[in-house]
Write a protein that holds these residues in place. Sequence first.
Motif, PDB file in Angstrom:
ATOM      1  N   VAL A  50       0.838  -1.206   0.000  1.00 45.20           N
ATOM      2  CA  VAL A  50       0.000   0.000   0.000  1.00 45.20           C
ATOM      3  C   VAL A  50       0.868   1.250   0.000  1.00 45.20           C
ATOM      4  O   VAL A  50       0.561   2.238  -0.680  1.00 45.20           O
ATOM      5  N   ALA A  51       1.976   1.227   0.758  1.00 40.26           N
ATOM      6  CA  ALA A  51       2.858   2.393   0.808  1.00 40.26           C
ATOM      7  C   ALA A  51       3.425   2.711  -0.581  1.00 40.26           C
ATOM      8  O   ALA A  51       3.497   3.876  -0.981  1.00 40.26           O
ATOM      9  N   VAL A  52       3.809   1.665  -1.321  1.00 44.21           N
ATOM     10  CA  VAL A  52       4.299   1.886  -2.681  1.00 44.21           C
ATOM     11  C   VAL A  52       3.181   2.434  -3.560  1.00 44.21           C
ATOM     12  O   VAL A  52       3.393   3.369  -4.354  1.00 44.21           O
ATOM     13  N   ALA A  53       1.975   1.866  -3.417  1.00 43.29           N
ATOM     14  CA  ALA A  53       0.841   2.353  -4.207  1.00 43.29           C
ATOM     15  C   ALA A  53       0.518   3.802  -3.874  1.00 43.29           C
ATOM     16  O   ALA A  53       0.190   4.597  -4.766  1.00 43.29           O
ATOM     17  N   VAL A  54       0.611   4.162  -2.592  1.00 40.49           N
ATOM     18  CA  VAL A  54       0.376   5.560  -2.190  1.00 40.49           C
ATOM     19  C   VAL A  54       1.429   6.472  -2.804  1.00 40.49           C
ATOM     20  O   VAL A  54       1.132   7.591  -3.240  1.00 40.49           O
ATOM     21  N   GLY A  55       2.678   5.992  -2.860  1.00 42.65           N
ATOM     22  CA  GLY A  55       3.728   6.796  -3.487  1.00 42.65           C
ATOM     23  C   GLY A  55       3.448   7.058  -4.959  1.00 42.65           C
ATOM     24  O   GLY A  55       3.599   8.184  -5.451  1.00 42.65           O
ATOM     25  N   VAL A  56       3.024   5.998  -5.674  1.00 38.06           N
ATOM     26  CA  VAL A  56       2.668   6.176  -7.088  1.00 38.06           C
ATOM     27  C   VAL A  56       1.467   7.100  -7.224  1.00 38.06           C
ATOM     28  O   VAL A  56       1.436   7.974  -8.100  1.00 38.06           O
ATOM     29  N   ALA A  57       0.474   6.923  -6.333  1.00 44.91           N
ATOM     30  CA  ALA A  57      -0.707   7.783  -6.378  1.00 44.91           C
ATOM     31  C   ALA A  57      -0.345   9.232  -6.109  1.00 44.91           C
ATOM     32  O   ALA A  57      -0.864  10.150  -6.747  1.00 44.91           O
ATOM     33  N   ALA A  58       0.547   9.455  -5.152  1.00 47.03           N
ATOM     34  CA  ALA A  58       0.969  10.824  -4.848  1.00 47.03           C
ATOM     35  C   ALA A  58       1.671  11.453  -6.059  1.00 47.03           C
ATOM     36  O   ALA A  58       1.449  12.632  -6.381  1.00 47.03           O
ATOM     37  N   TRP A  59       2.525  10.694  -6.734  1.00 44.78           N
ATOM     38  CA  TRP A  59       3.180  11.187  -7.947  1.00 44.78           C
ATOM     39  C   TRP A  59       2.143  11.539  -9.020  1.00 44.78           C
ATOM     40  O   TRP A  59       2.226  12.585  -9.670  1.00 44.78           O
ATOM     41  N   ASN A  60       1.158  10.657  -9.171  1.00 43.74           N
ATOM     42  CA  ASN A  60       0.113  10.927 -10.161  1.00 43.74           C
ATOM     43  C   ASN A  60      -0.664  12.201  -9.837  1.00 43.74           C
ATOM     44  O   ASN A  60      -0.881  13.052 -10.699  1.00 43.74           O
ATOM     45  N   ARG A  61      -1.110  12.293  -8.560  1.00 44.84           N
ATOM     46  CA  ARG A  61      -2.000  13.404  -8.188  1.00 44.84           C
ATOM     47  C   ARG A  61      -1.255  14.739  -8.074  1.00 44.84           C
ATOM     48  O   ARG A  61      -1.792  15.781  -8.422  1.00 44.84           O
ATOM     49  N   LEU A  62      -0.029  14.708  -7.548  1.00 48.47           N
ATOM     50  CA  LEU A  62       0.679  15.952  -7.252  1.00 48.47           C
ATOM     51  C   LEU A  62       1.551  16.450  -8.401  1.00 48.47           C
ATOM     52  O   LEU A  62       1.873  17.640  -8.451  1.00 48.47           O
ATOM     53  N   VAL A  63       1.941  15.560  -9.288  1.00 51.08           N
ATOM     54  CA  VAL A  63       2.850  15.958 -10.374  1.00 51.08           C
ATOM     55  C   VAL A  63       2.194  15.817 -11.744  1.00 51.08           C
ATOM     56  O   VAL A  63       2.095  16.778 -12.515  1.00 51.08           O
ATOM     57  N   LEU A  64       1.710  14.606 -12.063  1.00 53.23           N
ATOM     58  CA  LEU A  64       1.218  14.366 -13.419  1.00 53.23           C
ATOM     59  C   LEU A  64      -0.136  15.012 -13.683  1.00 53.23           C
ATOM     60  O   LEU A  64      -0.384  15.508 -14.791  1.00 53.23           O
ATOM     61  N   VAL A  65      -1.037  15.001 -12.697  1.00 52.30           N
ATOM     62  CA  VAL A  65      -2.347  15.613 -12.909  1.00 52.30           C
ATOM     63  C   VAL A  65      -2.238  17.114 -13.154  1.00 52.30           C
ATOM     64  O   VAL A  65      -2.825  17.632 -14.104  1.00 52.30           O
ATOM     65  N   PRO A  66      -1.494  17.894 -12.328  1.00 50.74           N
ATOM     66  CA  PRO A  66      -1.323  19.316 -12.653  1.00 50.74           C
ATOM     67  C   PRO A  66      -0.667  19.527 -14.018  1.00 50.74           C
ATOM     68  O   PRO A  66      -1.012  20.478 -14.730  1.00 50.74           O
TER      69      PRO A  66
END
Length: 575
Positions: free
Chosen positions: A397-413
């Motif tokens: 889950v921690a790895v998935a949260v890291g990928v999700a954070a990258w998606n939401r905070l970097v790629l989405v903007p």
Amino acid sequence: MSTPGAVGSVGRGGRARRAARHDVVRRARAVLLLLVAALGLVVASAGGASAHATLRDSDPAPGAVLDVAPEQVTFTFDEAVIGVPAGIRVFDATGAEVPSSAEVEGSRLVVDLDGEVPDGTLVVLWRLVSSDGHPIGGSLSFAVGAPSAVVDVPAADEAPATEAPVLLGVVRGVGYAGLLAGVGVAAFVVLLLPPDAVADRARARLRVVARVAAGVGALGWVAAVPLVALYQLGLPPSAVGDPATWSALAPAELVVPAVVLVGLALAAGALPRSTPPGPARAAVVLAGCALAAAAPALTGHTRAASPQALAVAVDVLHVAAGATWFGGVLALALVLGDLARGDAGAVVVSRFSTLAAGVLAVLVVAGTVLAWRVAGSWDALATTSYGRLLLVKVAVVAVAVGVAAWNRLVLVPRLRGAAPGRDARTGRPPSDLLVRTTRVEAGLLVAVLLVTGFLVDRSPDPEASAAPTAAADGEEVRLDTITGEVTLTPLGVGPATVTITMTDDAGAPAEGYEAPRLALSSGDVDLGEVPVVSLGPGVYSGEVVVPTTGEWDVQVSLRTTEFDNPVRTVTFVVP
């Protein structure tokens, strides 16, 4: 030489980049504060959850020697238990079965001795199911008249299997994956897709995905029912066709899968083919999602956790948040490439990004509370198979949260600010990298669900091997001319047997002027004197329940003569 317009454009671009960086930092701080708060909740919260049922008392007591045979044998547990067909058997010392019948009354098991009971040692073998769905069992020995010199009871040392079979874990994982995917994709279609032509094409594809996922989930939940029955009741596969097997199974093990199936049918079946659902149909879909997500909380570990209302409520939130995250990520991975060709892509990504932030908060807090209430202690994370699997789940889950954070905070903007068409550097659509990382996130969440399938039927109690026994490593005390070896078995929290074996200097069994007295204490906790019974010349034993870990003192008092009464103390460290 730059023109004023160019300077203004550069200035606006710099301000936009600074604003974007500020937004990223702000969101990162929020996630960090959430994780710190969750960790603080675990550290600050004292007290463990109740594990599966533990035997507290029996009548007759273990090792008791009775003048006449009892009509009943009673076992008392610390929580309600469920009876098992042919789970109770009574044997005499020769291994012949004594006719008996058993009835469970809440937390009490009452065994009626229906036939003639011979003198000598009797052994009661019992197997039950705890309220959390895990099998428990053991044996009780006592004697009528005098203990038998030889006791030959079949399977007296066999304990029921407490670890669920691998096949059940796999089937559970498939069931949960289908459940969360079907519910999450259905909710994604209703709540996040905008009403336009591009979204309609995605809606038609996701309708098929939701129905396939719901079918897989239904198959997994149905297939798990007979496996659960055989595991809990300790029966061979041939017992599946026996009506007694199903009548003995806890009602929740049948009702919960049925409710899940109804919820999945409503959630996936009510989705329209390609057009946005109307208010009535959307309400049916969401009601089905809620029903399917809430049902699993009514079975498994939450039934034994305390307070039960809190554990069930948190479990419902945990499953609902997991379905929203997993289903949303799966849906984005499948249709984001198509949605990005129009304005729908930016709209859907923006909506899901906002929703995912709240879902992550719920998952972290709910998962933390559940781990605290079910595992019960830090030691359980390392000493039980449940705790070790939980650590694996947390790591994934921690790895998935890291990928999700990258998606939401970097790629989405980055996607929001990108121009339509293809990136000049890569020649690919701006959404391409987000699609790939979203698929990685979905794959990690599938792994989490497979681990969850094994967690559902794992016991949070320590394995029997985790508690070392004192049988081979007793403590000696010198009581005048008598040497006593004191043992505490098993050396762990819960029911235990304290035994003293007394010998003289020649190694022969020895007796005092009276029976020895044994008392247990630890710091401010004083359990008082332990009633002991004679198991033979120079051997006395008593039953006790050790409530906590730490150093426990066993005080031994023996009247060796009419006037001499030496008192000695030995210490056992209970892990």
